[in-house]
Design an enzyme around this catalytic site. Structure first.
Site, PDB file in Angstrom:
ATOM      1  N   GLU A 151       4.128   3.724  -8.337  1.00 55.63           N
ATOM      2  CA  GLU A 151       5.209   2.701  -8.669  1.00 55.63           C
ATOM      3  C   GLU A 151       4.703   1.773  -9.660  1.00 55.63           C
ATOM      4  O   GLU A 151       4.357   0.471  -9.452  1.00 55.63           O
ATOM      5  CB  GLU A 151       5.478   2.029  -7.413  1.00 55.63           C
ATOM      6  CG  GLU A 151       6.285   2.914  -6.597  1.00 55.63           C
ATOM      7  CD  GLU A 151       7.287   2.141  -5.516  1.00 55.63           C
ATOM      8  OE1 GLU A 151       6.906   0.951  -4.989  1.00 55.63           O
ATOM      9  OE2 GLU A 151       7.997   2.838  -4.970  1.00 55.63           O
ATOM     10  N   GLU A 313       9.495   9.550  -2.005  1.00 53.38           N
ATOM     11  CA  GLU A 313       9.205   8.498  -0.859  1.00 53.38           C
ATOM     12  C   GLU A 313      10.828   8.385  -0.419  1.00 53.38           C
ATOM     13  O   GLU A 313      11.790   8.117  -1.294  1.00 53.38           O
ATOM     14  CB  GLU A 313       8.649   7.480  -1.123  1.00 53.38           C
ATOM     15  CG  GLU A 313       7.255   7.445  -1.348  1.00 53.38           C
ATOM     16  CD  GLU A 313       6.923   5.929  -1.665  1.00 53.38           C
ATOM     17  OE1 GLU A 313       7.340   4.961  -1.143  1.00 53.38           O
ATOM     18  OE2 GLU A 313       5.680   5.997  -2.346  1.00 53.38           O
TER      19      GLU A 313
HETATM   20  C1  GLA Z   1       6.936   2.046  -2.089  1.00 47.77           C
HETATM   21  C2  GLA Z   1       5.528   2.316  -2.169  1.00 47.77           C
HETATM   22  C3  GLA Z   1       4.788   2.628  -0.907  1.00 47.77           C
HETATM   23  C4  GLA Z   1       5.327   1.792   0.206  1.00 47.77           C
HETATM   24  C5  GLA Z   1       6.901   1.750   0.304  1.00 47.77           C
HETATM   25  C6  GLA Z   1       7.484   1.020   1.574  1.00 47.77           C
HETATM   26  O1  GLA Z   1       7.733   2.887  -2.420  1.00 47.77           O
HETATM   27  O2  GLA Z   1       5.213   3.518  -3.074  1.00 47.77           O
HETATM   28  O3  GLA Z   1       3.581   2.573  -0.979  1.00 47.77           O
HETATM   29  O4  GLA Z   1       5.224   0.380   0.071  1.00 47.77           O
HETATM   30  O5  GLA Z   1       7.367   1.374  -0.649  1.00 47.77           O
HETATM   31  O6  GLA Z   1       8.933   1.005   1.478  1.00 47.77           O
END
Ligand code: GLA
Ligand code: ZN
Length: 676
Positions: A151, A313
């Protein structure tokens, strides 16, 4: 694509952090993964500190054991490079790795996504680490993808960034005279004589806090716009540097990084060009409209011209960082997983596999909760989905979506539009885009999100909400598209400025006046409690946010304002241009208006939904040469039914349907029908 020849089903699993747990726990994890149908784990996302203890000393011992363990247990690995959070020792020894924030304060060690993208230390060590990991694990044939950093986001305003910004400007503009021209620096006596005089537009420079709402504004759009481009490019360079290092060692393993949805800071369309496949993290609030994630799934599909993407995710249930960690109701995790697949995802992955014991994500949901067993609702739901995805196997992998409607989206336009300083604080790019998207979404009309440089010809209807920036050549492209029979729709604030936020003179909408057959003379920005009105097909709708005062120069008016001194002047227009049509919507109106207006336009173009379905029942289609899959998704809290137009079989239940039969769905239910 994702792991290509190694992958024969929708990948299922997600972020797994065994390094946070004693080894006794790993065996239990493996037992539970098998029960849940997990086949893929994302490893090593935040392990830099444990992998490297000094400039030269690496320690892969634990990761070696994890990799062996995971392989023995038949799991695929999405392997992260761990460069999203630098080690504390590195920050102490090489402070250039720390960012300087918008206020000009130099950060200390802490948090994550915390490295300056122009720090020589960061670039050197991140590439070194990626290389070391690739060298060490290159022979593991269960690595299906490289996951670089995590991210990417934020921004840095340090001295290294300032110097790199100047170099970036030299490359882009060549001379200081050209910089002065495009930034319009004769305004407020900002003329620069030397690149060295240029500083990042932070709160000590051009940025300021706007009294009205506390938002950050800028005095010089041209400077701030270029700084956003520059920061996005700088982080992209970091990604590319790691990617190159990985590719040298493992040329056949695809490389990605996980995007954050509608994240403003990075030009994701540009990023996607460098990614082997797109992946993203989907965390909608429990009560958000199903159109919200659907829209970004469609953006991800659009980033690589229709190629399937990874859902890297999502949360099994709660996201602890939402203000209210509301539980995903029974069936919702499954429904949203299938929604991702329906829109083009070829993986269903989660954050996270085991709930951590401490720090700020200990209450984030996971496959394995703090109780540590399989006896939870969330585990059971995930195991059921795991079994279903096994049953689907490779059937839907690689299938594509064919849309007749496209929405043009553009990150640079987003930046420019919202830093424009007027005409209204209510101008909201995403909201306007969502307004148009949602109206089509609710009618089950599939939409592709496309770039300003994408090909328009494949589409019958192209919609460009709030496309304020007319990049060089864009108007010619629209002109050619409409002349050749395309239908194009634009809105208020269309085509005002060039890439540097310089107004295109001669009246609005700049170079596109001929296409729409109109000229906008003034625009009335209405506060939230004021509105005008207009009548479309016998029904009255509100005109809000901005009301364009339009002169016709060839277009016909579809509707006019009802009140104020501009009552009777056009608000909606239609222009026949060549073989096509250009619509102009000079204001913002209600959901009901867009539903009707867009349905009418689609009807004239014979654009139909895949199936007729009740409101909040989504129907999508993915296909390839052999198969056509219809996804029916019931977002309602009550049961529903949808009538089939053709014969097919539900690949989840093996039930056959004849044309005319009803597919019955329970609340939040899903059907995936393979057509005969
Ligand atoms: C993000 C991050 C993860 C985690 C999630 C929690 O997407 O990439 O490492 O922190 O959020 O929702
Ligand atoms: Zn910096």
């Amino acid at each position: 694509m994702i792991g290509s020849d190694k992958v024969h089903k929708i990948l299922y699993g997600g972020d797994y952090n065994p390094e946070q747990w004693p080894e006794e726990v790993w065996a239990e994890d493996m037992r539970l993964f098998a029960l849940a149908g997990v086949d893929t784990v994302t490893l090593n996302v935040f392990s830099w500190a444990s992998l490297q203890r000094s400039d030269t000393v690496f320690d892969f011992e634990k990761l070696d054991r994890i990799m062996e363990y995971v392989k023995e247990n038949g799991l695929n690995v999405c392997m992260a490079t761990s460069t999203a959070a630098h080690p504390a020792w590195m920050a102490r020894k090489y402070p250039d790795i720390l960012r300087t924030d918008l206020t000009g304060i130099k950060r200390q060690f802490g948090a994550r996504h915390n490295s300056c993208p122009n720090s020589p230390t960061y670039r050197k060590f991140s590439v070194k680490l990626a290389k070391a990991i690739a060298e060490r694990y290159k022979d593991y044939d269960n690595i299906v993808a490289w996951h670089v950093s995590n991210e990417y986001g934020g921004a840095c305003y340090c001295e290294n960034c300032a110097a790199a910004f100047r170099r970036w400007l030299m490359r882009r503009y060549g001379t200081i005279e050209e910089v002065n021209r495009v930034w319009n620096t004769s305004f407020w006596g900002h003329t620069f004589y030397d690149f060295e005089e240029i500083v990042p537009p932070d709160l000590r420079s051009e940025a300021f806090v706007y009294d009205f709402d506390g938002s950050i504004r800028t005095n010089f759009q041209g400077i701030s716009l270029d700084y956003m481009r520059f920061q996005s490019d700088s982080m992209l360079e970091c990604f590319v540097l790691e990617k190159k290092a990985l590719k040298k060692i493992t040329p056949d393993i695809p490389v990605t990084t996980n995007l954050m949805g509608w994240y403003k800071g990075l030009d994701y369309f540009k990023w996607a060009q460098e990614m082997d496949f797109v992946s993203w993290d989907n965390y909608p609030e429990c009560d958000s409209s199903p159109a919200y994630p659907a829209g970004f799934h469609d953006v991800c599909r659009g980033m690589k011209d229709g190629m399937p993407f990874a859902l890297m995710e999502q949360s099994p249930s709660v996201s602890n960082w939402h203000p209210y960690a509301k539980l995903k109701r029974p069936g919702v995790m499954r429904l949203w997983s299938y929604q991702a697949i329906a829109h083009g995802a070829d993986t269903v992955q989660f954050f996270q596999m085991r709930r951590s014991q401490g720090a700020c994500e200990k209450y984030h949901s996971a496959l394995i909760d703090h109780v540590g067993s399989e006896h939870t609702r969330v585990f059971n739901e995930m195991a059921e989905l795991g079994a279903e995805l096994k049953k689907i196997g490779a059937a839907t992998l690689g299938t594509r979506t064919h849309s007749k409607v496209a929405i043009v989206f553009d990150w640079e336009n987003w930046w420019a539009l919202e830093m424009s300083a007027g005409p209204s604080v209510r101008i909201d790019y995403l909201k306007e885009v969502e307004t148009y998207y949602s109206a089509l979404f609710r009618q089950n009309i599939s939409v592709d999100f496309i770039r300003t440089d994408s090909r328009f010809l494949a589409y019958d209807l192209v919609i460009a909400p709030l496309l304020y920036m007319n990049k060089e050549g864009y108007d010619d492209k629209v002109r050619a598209y409409v002349q050749n029979g395309g239908t194009y729709l634009a809105t208020y604030l269309n085509g005002y400025v060039d890439e540097n936020d310089r107004v295109l003179l001669g009246g609005y909408p700049g170079r596109q006046k001929d296409i729409f057959g109109i000229r906008v003379e003034e625009s009335d920005a209405l506060p939230p409690d004021e509105s005008n009105r207009f009548i479309y097909k016998g029904t009255q709708y509100p005109a809000e946010i901005l009301c364009d005062l339009i002169h016709l120069s060839g277009a016909e008016e579809i509707s006019t304002y009802e009140s104020d001194f501009y009552a009777g002047s056009p608000v909606l227009t239609k222009n026949r241009y060549g073989d096509g049509v250009a619509y102009y919507v000079g204001t913002h109106s209600s959901e009901e208006f867009y539903a009707t207006f867009l349905r009418d336009i689609c009807e004239t173009l014979f654009i139909d939904p895949v199936l007729n379905a009740p409101l909040d029942v989504e129907v999508r289609c993915r296909e390839n040469e052999e198969n056509r899959f219809i996804f029916i998704l019931n977002h309602k809290d009550t049961a529903t039914e949808v009538r089939m137009k053709r014969e097919g079989t539900d690949i989840l239940t093996d039930r056959n349907y004849q044309a005319g039969d009803f597919v019955k769905l329970e609340r939040k239910g899903v059907a995936v029908i393979r057509l005969k």
